[in-house]
Motif scaffolding. Structure first.
Motif, PDB file in Angstrom:
ATOM      1  N   TRP A  89      50.845  66.370  72.907  1.00 29.09           N
ATOM      2  CA  TRP A  89      50.824  64.832  73.001  1.00 29.09           C
ATOM      3  C   TRP A  89      52.479  64.323  73.275  1.00 29.09           C
ATOM      4  O   TRP A  89      53.227  63.400  74.538  1.00 29.09           O
ATOM      5  N   LYS A 139      55.490  65.917  73.339  1.00 27.97           N
ATOM      6  CA  LYS A 139      56.975  66.240  73.869  1.00 27.97           C
ATOM      7  C   LYS A 139      56.368  66.317  75.769  1.00 27.97           C
ATOM      8  O   LYS A 139      57.471  66.165  75.932  1.00 27.97           O
ATOM      9  N   ILE A 140      55.395  65.795  75.968  1.00 33.52           N
ATOM     10  CA  ILE A 140      54.905  65.890  77.316  1.00 33.52           C
ATOM     11  C   ILE A 140      55.021  63.894  77.450  1.00 33.52           C
ATOM     12  O   ILE A 140      55.165  63.630  78.998  1.00 33.52           O
ATOM     13  N   SER A 141      55.219  62.768  76.938  1.00 33.64           N
ATOM     14  CA  SER A 141      54.456  61.813  77.174  1.00 33.64           C
ATOM     15  C   SER A 141      55.725  61.040  77.232  1.00 33.64           C
ATOM     16  O   SER A 141      57.107  61.416  75.915  1.00 33.64           O
ATOM     17  N   PRO A 200      51.735  58.790  78.427  1.00 31.72           N
ATOM     18  CA  PRO A 200      51.523  60.762  78.882  1.00 31.72           C
ATOM     19  C   PRO A 200      51.160  60.445  79.579  1.00 31.72           C
ATOM     20  O   PRO A 200      51.078  59.261  80.802  1.00 31.72           O
ATOM     21  N   PRO A 201      51.567  61.906  80.849  1.00 31.00           N
ATOM     22  CA  PRO A 201      51.862  61.741  81.734  1.00 31.00           C
ATOM     23  C   PRO A 201      50.025  61.995  82.717  1.00 31.00           C
ATOM     24  O   PRO A 201      49.448  61.592  82.499  1.00 31.00           O
TER      25      PRO A 201
END
Length: 72
Positions: free
Chosen positions: A38, A40-42, A67-68
């Motif tokens: 999470w 890495k992409i939030s 988060p996305p």
């Protein structure tokens, strides 16, 4: 203490940690294997403002891990 909240599908209760900046917070959070993907992409918000670089944190600050999401 800094409050960290995890929004959306991360599904983790908020925590309080003693850290001086976002880099130190990232080190602490990366110790949790379930959070690593999470993180890495939030997006990250400090006191409800999205930030894109390291930020100094003060006692009482709120960090939100966002988060996305997708919508229709």
């Amino acid at each position: 203490m800094v409050t960290v909240e995890f929004l959306g599908p991360i599904n983790k209760d908020k925590i309080e940690v003693e850290v001086k900046d976002l880099e130190e917070l990232k080190e602490v959070l990366n110790k949790d294997e379930k959070l690593k993907p999470w993180l890495k992409i939030s997006a990250v918000a400090v006191n409800d403002k999205i930030v894109t670089k390291n930020v100094e944190l003060k006692n009482g600050d709120k960090v939100s891990i966002l988060p996305p999401v997708c919508g229709g």
